[in-house]
Design an enzyme around this catalytic site. Structure first.
Site, PDB file in Angstrom:
ATOM      1  CD  GLU A  68      -3.854   8.058   8.448  1.00 31.81           C
ATOM      2  OE1 GLU A  68      -4.219   7.108   7.742  1.00 31.81           O
ATOM      3  OE2 GLU A  68      -4.317   9.219   8.329  1.00 31.81           O
ATOM      4  CG  ASP A  95       0.361  14.359   1.917  1.00 41.94           C
ATOM      5  OD1 ASP A  95       0.396  13.486   1.018  1.00 41.94           O
ATOM      6  OD2 ASP A  95      -0.454  15.286   1.929  1.00 41.94           O
ATOM      7  CG  ASP A 117      -9.149   9.622   1.899  1.00 41.35           C
ATOM      8  OD1 ASP A 117      -9.668   8.677   2.505  1.00 41.35           O
ATOM      9  OD2 ASP A 117      -8.435  10.476   2.461  1.00 41.35           O
ATOM     10  CE  LYS A 121     -16.741  19.007  -4.917  1.00 44.16           C
ATOM     11  NZ  LYS A 121     -16.590  19.839  -3.749  1.00 44.16           N
ATOM     12  CG  ASP A 153     -16.552   0.499  -0.601  1.00 44.16           C
ATOM     13  OD1 ASP A 153     -15.617   1.333  -0.539  1.00 44.16           O
ATOM     14  OD2 ASP A 153     -17.689   0.731  -0.167  1.00 44.16           O
TER      15      ASP A 153
HETATM   16  N1  SAM Z   1      -6.531   1.595   5.010  1.00 44.73           N
HETATM   17  C1  SAM Z   1      -7.501   1.671   6.086  1.00 44.73           C
HETATM   18  C2  SAM Z   1      -8.596   0.643   5.890  1.00 44.73           C
HETATM   19  O1  SAM Z   1      -8.706   0.106   4.768  1.00 44.73           O
HETATM   20  O2  SAM Z   1      -9.319   0.355   6.836  1.00 44.73           O
HETATM   21  C3  SAM Z   1      -8.060   3.087   6.240  1.00 44.73           C
HETATM   22  C4  SAM Z   1      -8.842   3.630   5.065  1.00 44.73           C
HETATM   23  S1  SAM Z   1      -9.295   5.347   5.257  1.00 44.73           S
HETATM   24  C5  SAM Z   1     -10.681   5.501   4.230  1.00 44.73           C
HETATM   25  C6  SAM Z   1      -8.055   6.202   4.292  1.00 44.73           C
HETATM   26  C7  SAM Z   1      -6.890   6.669   5.141  1.00 44.73           C
HETATM   27  O3  SAM Z   1      -5.876   7.146   4.271  1.00 44.73           O
HETATM   28  C8  SAM Z   1      -7.252   7.811   6.084  1.00 44.73           C
HETATM   29  O4  SAM Z   1      -6.848   7.493   7.391  1.00 44.73           O
HETATM   30  C9  SAM Z   1      -6.466   8.997   5.509  1.00 44.73           C
HETATM   31  O5  SAM Z   1      -6.053   9.916   6.515  1.00 44.73           O
HETATM   32  C10 SAM Z   1      -5.291   8.313   4.842  1.00 44.73           C
HETATM   33  N2  SAM Z   1      -4.705   9.095   3.739  1.00 44.73           N
HETATM   34  C11 SAM Z   1      -5.377   9.626   2.697  1.00 44.73           C
HETATM   35  N3  SAM Z   1      -4.539  10.288   1.869  1.00 44.73           N
HETATM   36  C12 SAM Z   1      -3.300  10.157   2.418  1.00 44.73           C
HETATM   37  C13 SAM Z   1      -2.023  10.632   2.016  1.00 44.73           C
HETATM   38  N4  SAM Z   1      -1.859  11.388   0.922  1.00 44.73           N
HETATM   39  N5  SAM Z   1      -0.961  10.319   2.802  1.00 44.73           N
HETATM   40  C14 SAM Z   1      -1.125   9.572   3.919  1.00 44.73           C
HETATM   41  N6  SAM Z   1      -2.321   9.103   4.347  1.00 44.73           N
HETATM   42  C15 SAM Z   1      -3.400   9.385   3.595  1.00 44.73           C
END
Ligand code: SAM
Length: 212
Positions: A68, A95, A117, A121, A153
């Site tokens: 995360e 990251d 995420d 865009k 989703d």
């Molecule tokens: N996987 C969980 C769920 O399904 O309930 C959380 C979904 S949440 C929408 C997406 C998570 O991915 C966020 O906590 C975000 O900080 C993390 N995230 C997004 N891009 C990331 C990256 N490049 N590296 C690590 N974490 C990332």
């Protein structure tokens, strides 16, 4: 994921025994991070950790790493682990763009992406965790017969992923746009926090499984 800057989150993550502080030092020896050797499964973007904690509890013979980017989100998982420590689960605050610095070639047996995420865009497409740029990173760390499982989703992100994955040189082994009504692919499904939230609003859940 709504983000609040939680004071002390960085320090709590840095101090936690459940979190690997300098993950690049573990490259090539992740098995030694756990009580027992076993296949290594990672979830990228684990959020508050519900899915990966449930998986670790269900599969004690598999070692899990939750990844995360934000310490303020990861903190929630650390708090849950204090209440119920799981020997086969650790976390990394990083990251995912840096995955090849942290894992040796073929060190990871499975990758889970859950409700990543969407980066809607077009100019941000390469930030999507199912972009060809990320698959090039997964290519470097996943075993030859390893697989990736992706749930969302977000219909647009799913459509993008179905087209992008073959472009990255991978195969789509299975896919559905209504996971909870597809008995075969839904068998053994473990819900994520976002999956529970969005399916309770009536959104169908999409899932694909990809390999090389
Ligand atoms: N996987 C969980 C769920 O399904 O309930 C959380 C979904 S949440 C929408 C997406 C998570 O991915 C966020 O906590 C975000 O900080 C993390 N995230 C997004 N891009 C990331 C990256 N490049 N590296 C690590 N974490 C990332």
């Amino acid at each position: 994921m709504r983000l609040r800057n939680i004071p002390g989150a960085d320090a709590a993550v840095a101090d936690s025994d459940y979190c690997i502080r300098q993950p690049e030092l573990m490259k090539g020896s992740w098995n030694t991070a756990f009580c027992a050797p076993g296949p290594l499964h990672i979830e990228i973007g684990m959020g508050k950790g519900r899915f990966i904690m449930d998986m670790a509890r269900l599969h004690p013979d598999i070692n899990y790493l939750g990844i995360e980017r934000y310490s303020s989100v990861l903190l929630r998982a650390l708090q849950k682990m204090q209440e119920e420590p799981l020997q086969n689960l650790k976390f990394i605050c990083m990251d995912a763009a840096d995955l090849p610095d942290v894992f040796a070639p073929g060190e990871v047996d499975r990758i889970y992406l859950n409700f990543s995420d969407p980066w809607p865009k077009e100019r941000h497409a390469k930030r999507r965790l199912t972009s060809r740029q990320f698959f090039a990173r997964y290519d470097l760390i996943l075993t030859g017969d390893g697989r990736l499982e992706f749930k969302t989703d977000n219909q647009d992100l799913f459509t993008f992923s179905l087209a992008e994955i073959p472009e990255a040189g991978w195969h789509i082994d299975a896919s559905t746009r209504d996971l909870h009504r597809d008995a075969a692919i839904n068998e053994g499904n473990v819900m994520t926090e976002y999956e529970e939230k969005f399916s309770s609003l009536g959104n169908p859940i999409c899932k694909l499984i990809a390999s090389r």
